[in-house]
Scaffold this active site. Structure first.
Site, PDB file in Angstrom:
ATOM      1  N   TYR A  16      -2.390  -1.152  10.367  1.00 28.04           N
ATOM      2  CA  TYR A  16      -2.172  -1.208   9.192  1.00 28.04           C
ATOM      3  C   TYR A  16      -0.961  -0.654   8.516  1.00 28.04           C
ATOM      4  O   TYR A  16      -0.039  -1.224   7.776  1.00 28.04           O
ATOM      5  CB  TYR A  16      -3.521  -0.348   8.469  1.00 28.04           C
ATOM      6  CG  TYR A  16      -3.482  -0.641   6.978  1.00 28.04           C
ATOM      7  CD1 TYR A  16      -4.279  -1.546   6.567  1.00 28.04           C
ATOM      8  CD2 TYR A  16      -2.927   0.292   6.008  1.00 28.04           C
ATOM      9  CE1 TYR A  16      -4.391  -1.760   5.188  1.00 28.04           C
ATOM     10  CE2 TYR A  16      -3.228   0.112   4.621  1.00 28.04           C
ATOM     11  CZ  TYR A  16      -3.872  -0.907   4.201  1.00 28.04           C
ATOM     12  OH  TYR A  16      -4.183  -1.076   2.708  1.00 28.04           O
ATOM     13  N   SER A  75       0.804  -1.138   0.090  1.00 23.82           N
ATOM     14  CA  SER A  75       0.097  -0.196  -0.188  1.00 23.82           C
ATOM     15  C   SER A  75       0.792   1.108   0.089  1.00 23.82           C
ATOM     16  O   SER A  75       2.166   1.061   0.308  1.00 23.82           O
ATOM     17  CB  SER A  75      -0.824   0.057   1.227  1.00 23.82           C
ATOM     18  OG  SER A  75      -1.379   1.295   1.621  1.00 23.82           O
TER      19      SER A  75
HETATM   20  P1  NAD Z   1     -11.738  -6.152  -0.489  1.00 23.98           P
HETATM   21  O1  NAD Z   1     -12.237  -5.935   0.987  1.00 23.98           O
HETATM   22  O2  NAD Z   1     -12.514  -5.792  -1.800  1.00 23.98           O
HETATM   23  O3  NAD Z   1     -10.961  -7.575  -0.452  1.00 23.98           O
HETATM   24  C1  NAD Z   1     -10.414  -8.270   0.611  1.00 23.98           C
HETATM   25  C2  NAD Z   1     -10.302  -9.652   0.359  1.00 23.98           C
HETATM   26  O4  NAD Z   1      -9.761 -10.301   1.589  1.00 23.98           O
HETATM   27  C3  NAD Z   1     -11.590 -10.525   0.179  1.00 23.98           C
HETATM   28  O5  NAD Z   1     -11.690 -11.417  -0.616  1.00 23.98           O
HETATM   29  C4  NAD Z   1     -12.124 -11.008   1.531  1.00 23.98           C
HETATM   30  O6  NAD Z   1     -12.899 -12.148   1.655  1.00 23.98           O
HETATM   31  C5  NAD Z   1     -10.609 -11.523   2.205  1.00 23.98           C
HETATM   32  N1  NAD Z   1     -10.395 -11.505   3.594  1.00 23.98           N
HETATM   33  C6  NAD Z   1     -10.785 -10.648   4.382  1.00 23.98           C
HETATM   34  N2  NAD Z   1     -10.495 -11.120   5.456  1.00 23.98           N
HETATM   35  C7  NAD Z   1      -9.773 -12.431   5.467  1.00 23.98           C
HETATM   36  C8  NAD Z   1      -9.318 -13.504   6.328  1.00 23.98           C
HETATM   37  N3  NAD Z   1      -9.283 -13.331   7.512  1.00 23.98           N
HETATM   38  N4  NAD Z   1      -8.775 -14.609   5.658  1.00 23.98           N
HETATM   39  C9  NAD Z   1      -8.738 -14.732   4.359  1.00 23.98           C
HETATM   40  N5  NAD Z   1      -9.431 -13.773   3.498  1.00 23.98           N
HETATM   41  C10 NAD Z   1      -9.999 -12.553   4.179  1.00 23.98           C
HETATM   42  O7  NAD Z   1     -10.293  -5.338  -0.270  1.00 23.98           O
HETATM   43  P2  NAD Z   1      -9.273  -4.812  -1.325  1.00 23.98           P
HETATM   44  O8  NAD Z   1      -9.417  -3.256  -1.450  1.00 23.98           O
HETATM   45  O9  NAD Z   1      -9.382  -5.570  -2.635  1.00 23.98           O
HETATM   46  O10 NAD Z   1      -8.043  -4.829  -0.705  1.00 23.98           O
HETATM   47  C11 NAD Z   1      -6.995  -6.201  -0.971  1.00 23.98           C
HETATM   48  C12 NAD Z   1      -5.604  -5.802  -0.506  1.00 23.98           C
HETATM   49  O11 NAD Z   1      -5.149  -4.351  -1.181  1.00 23.98           O
HETATM   50  C13 NAD Z   1      -5.411  -5.489   0.883  1.00 23.98           C
HETATM   51  O12 NAD Z   1      -4.433  -6.037   1.296  1.00 23.98           O
HETATM   52  C14 NAD Z   1      -5.571  -4.024   1.226  1.00 23.98           C
HETATM   53  O13 NAD Z   1      -4.861  -3.394   2.276  1.00 23.98           O
HETATM   54  C15 NAD Z   1      -4.720  -3.774  -0.326  1.00 23.98           C
HETATM   55  N6  NAD Z   1      -4.981  -2.054  -0.503  1.00 23.98           N
HETATM   56  C16 NAD Z   1      -6.318  -1.749  -0.862  1.00 23.98           C
HETATM   57  C17 NAD Z   1      -6.388  -0.513  -1.243  1.00 23.98           C
HETATM   58  C18 NAD Z   1      -7.863   0.264  -1.531  1.00 23.98           C
HETATM   59  O14 NAD Z   1      -7.862   1.381  -1.785  1.00 23.98           O
HETATM   60  N7  NAD Z   1      -8.806  -0.592  -2.022  1.00 23.98           N
HETATM   61  C19 NAD Z   1      -5.313   0.421  -1.311  1.00 23.98           C
HETATM   62  C20 NAD Z   1      -3.951   0.075  -0.980  1.00 23.98           C
HETATM   63  C21 NAD Z   1      -3.970  -1.310  -0.573  1.00 23.98           C
END
Ligand code: NAD
Length: 261
Positions: free
Chosen positions: A156, A143
């Site tokens: 985080y 991130s």
């Molecule tokens: P999301 O909530 O759409 O997806 C999260 C996924 O993780 C889902 O498939 C969920 O079922 C799974 N998950 C949650 N808890 C879990 C657990 N205990 N065990 C196994 N699976 C689990 O989120 P996203 O926005 O796609 O984020 C994905 C990654 O990207 C994360 O690591 C997040 O920190 C990172 N990220 C997201 C953003 C953003 O703006 N969306 C920005 C930077 C980094």
């Protein structure tokens, strides 16, 4: 289809960025292990569609990766189905927002477990298979918060900085084995997670949708645009290609200029 006959395991891939990775790797022919929570019928449909796209197989692990036993089970399932993992993407993550002195300790533990420890365990268990084949790709969804901090996101930010450090260490340890390890560090990505926050934020701050988008979410991104999950996935596919074989230990920012400021 340069990933044909390879297995890509993506944690947290039932929605958002993880699902975009799965679709992009399927388009390159990879067998897939997806992981995460959600409706069983919808997940079965996702697996079917991924297999049609790739011409290979796609399986789902429902393992809870906040628990070490969950990560170990997921990896054992992947090895049983595909004989090993060639591309490991540690992507599952969660967030909690609170000042340090009020931060719930169970949230701290869960965020460190999911965002950092699960990536360590998955890598630890994937590496022997990658070494045996002399090829592997480890990709972490880090991130912008692996490079910079924001207030109220202690767990985080700590986990994502840790993930960046873990990745550099993996890169050095694996450099002579044909295995690369890199972070992709997005800013705000347009996922259901972000989209679902908008109505509540409009209410809480008495703002219009436009104000929430521009003055709350995109205020730190100089381009004033969201990153798209498909753009993050395209970077991951590139990192798996031969053209990227000398990219290791890198932290690839995709944040509209956030961390340039
Ligand atoms: P999301 O909530 O759409 O997806 C999260 C996924 O993780 C889902 O498939 C969920 O079922 C799974 N998950 C949650 N808890 C879990 C657990 N205990 N065990 C196994 N699976 C689990 O989120 P996203 O926005 O796609 O984020 C994905 C990654 O990207 C994360 O690591 C997040 O920190 C990172 N990220 C997201 C953003 C953003 O703006 N969306 C920005 C930077 C980094």
């Amino acid at each position: 289809m340069f990933l044909k006959d390879k297995c890509a395991l993506i944690t947290g891939s039932t929605s958002g960025i993880g699902l975009a990775y799965a679709k992009a790797f399927a388009a390159e022919g990879a067998n897939l292990v997806i992981n995460g929570f959600g409706d069983a019928a919808e997940i079965a449909t996702i697996c079917k569609e991924l297999a049609v796209t790739s011409g290979g197989r796609a399986i789902h692990s429902a393992a809870d990766l906040t628990k070490r036993a969950g990560t170990e089970q997921m990896m054992a399932d992947a090895v049983a189905a595909f004989g090993g993992v060639d591309v490991l993407v540690s992507n599952a993550g969660m967030q909690h927002v609170a000042p340090v002195e009020e931060f719930p300790v169970d949230k701290w533990d869960a965020i460190i477990a999911l965002n950092l420890t699960a990536a360590f365990d998955a890598a630890r268990l994937a590496i022997p298979h990658m070494k045996a084949k002399g090829w592997g790709r480890i990709i972490q969804t880090a991130s912008a918060h692996s490079l910079t901090a924001s207030p109220y996101k202690a767990a985080y930010v700590s986990a994502k900085h840790g993930l960046a450090g873990l990745t550099k260490t993996l890169a050095l340890e694996l450099a002579t084995f044909g295995i690369t390890a890199n972070c992709i560090s997005p800013g705000y990505v347009w996922t259901p997670l972000v989209e679902n926050q908008i109505p509540d934020t409009m209410k809480a701050r008495n703002m219009t949708r436009e104000q929430v988008l521009n003055d709350v979410l995109l205020v730190r991104q100089p381009t004033r645009q969201f990153v798209l999950p498909e753009q993050v996935a395209a970077m991951a596919v590139f990192l798996c290609s031969d053209a990227a074989s000398q990219i290791t230990g890198a932290n690839m920012s995709m944040d509209g200029g956030w961390t340039a400021e």
